[in-house]
Design a protein around this motif. Sequence first.
Motif, PDB file in Angstrom:
ATOM      1  N   GLU A   1       4.232   5.539  -5.657  1.00 43.99           N
ATOM      2  CA  GLU A   1       4.242   5.537  -7.123  1.00 43.99           C
ATOM      3  C   GLU A   1       3.191   6.489  -7.695  1.00 43.99           C
TER       4      GLU A   1
ATOM      5  N   GLN B   1       4.005   1.590  -1.027  1.00 52.02           N
ATOM      6  CA  GLN B   1       4.728   1.751  -2.279  1.00 52.02           C
ATOM      7  C   GLN B   1       3.802   2.199  -3.405  1.00 52.02           C
ATOM      8  N   ARG B   2       2.568   1.709  -3.402  1.00 47.67           N
ATOM      9  CA  ARG B   2       1.610   2.156  -4.413  1.00 47.67           C
ATOM     10  C   ARG B   2       1.305   3.644  -4.236  1.00 47.67           C
TER      11      ARG B   2
ATOM     12  N   GLN C   1       0.832  -1.204   0.000  1.00 46.99           N
ATOM     13  CA  GLN C   1       0.000   0.000   0.000  1.00 46.99           C
ATOM     14  C   GLN C   1       0.869   1.258   0.000  1.00 46.99           C
TER      15      GLN C   1
ATOM     16  N   LEU D   1      -5.611   3.177  -3.652  1.00 44.52           N
ATOM     17  CA  LEU D   1      -4.840   2.191  -2.900  1.00 44.52           C
ATOM     18  C   LEU D   1      -5.714   0.987  -2.544  1.00 44.52           C
TER      19      LEU D   1
END
Length: 218
Positions: free
Chosen positions: A143, A139-140, A137, A167
């Motif tokens: 990004e 890292q998303r 979550q 997310l």
Amino acid sequence: MTSASVLWHQAPPGRVALRAALLAGCVALAGCAAQKKPNADAATLAAATHVHNGPPALTLFTMVNNRTGAGGHTSLMINASERVIFDPAGSFYADVVPERNDVLYGITPSVVLAYRGAHARSTHHVVMQRLEVTPAQAQRAYELAVSNGRVPGAYCANSTASILRQLPGFEDMKVTFYPVKLSEQFGARPGVVTTKYYEDDDPDLQKALAEGNVTLSQ
């Protein structure tokens, strides 16, 4: 379960456009106004990378007017493969904190304190809502933030909410233009820890930013 503490230290397209225009005039003094800061190059961003040793987490910052209770700005600190702050249409700057497309890099503990302190003053306090999440979550979120691009003035809460709802597990988040409404949504999630931070110093945001820049540069 949510918890809170307080720290003290001295619509339709046409209606949406109108709402955004009205909000722009209200929030500019609090920090949610389109900035024209130069984008840092890749080498500068790489040199500033700060990997925080804490667990993956999202921290929602909401700057709230002490007199009216209205939200003035929204931002999101993301602790993932590195720690950054998504500061959409934000005013914060520091020589040691490079920025690209409304993402601030090199978010060390000292930078967090400077960021918080610059926005907390006699006119506004800062609500910080921290939620530990999974590495995926976090890292998303990272990004999505770094690929989002620059955000128009008054779209700080809107753009932050738009990222959150993408997310896994956050699909129920509603997109809003209002920082306080976003804060209320986020704060209702299980596990959120809320802290409120106050300072009673000069109301001039630009003065606070300049002072913080000097401190971080020393």
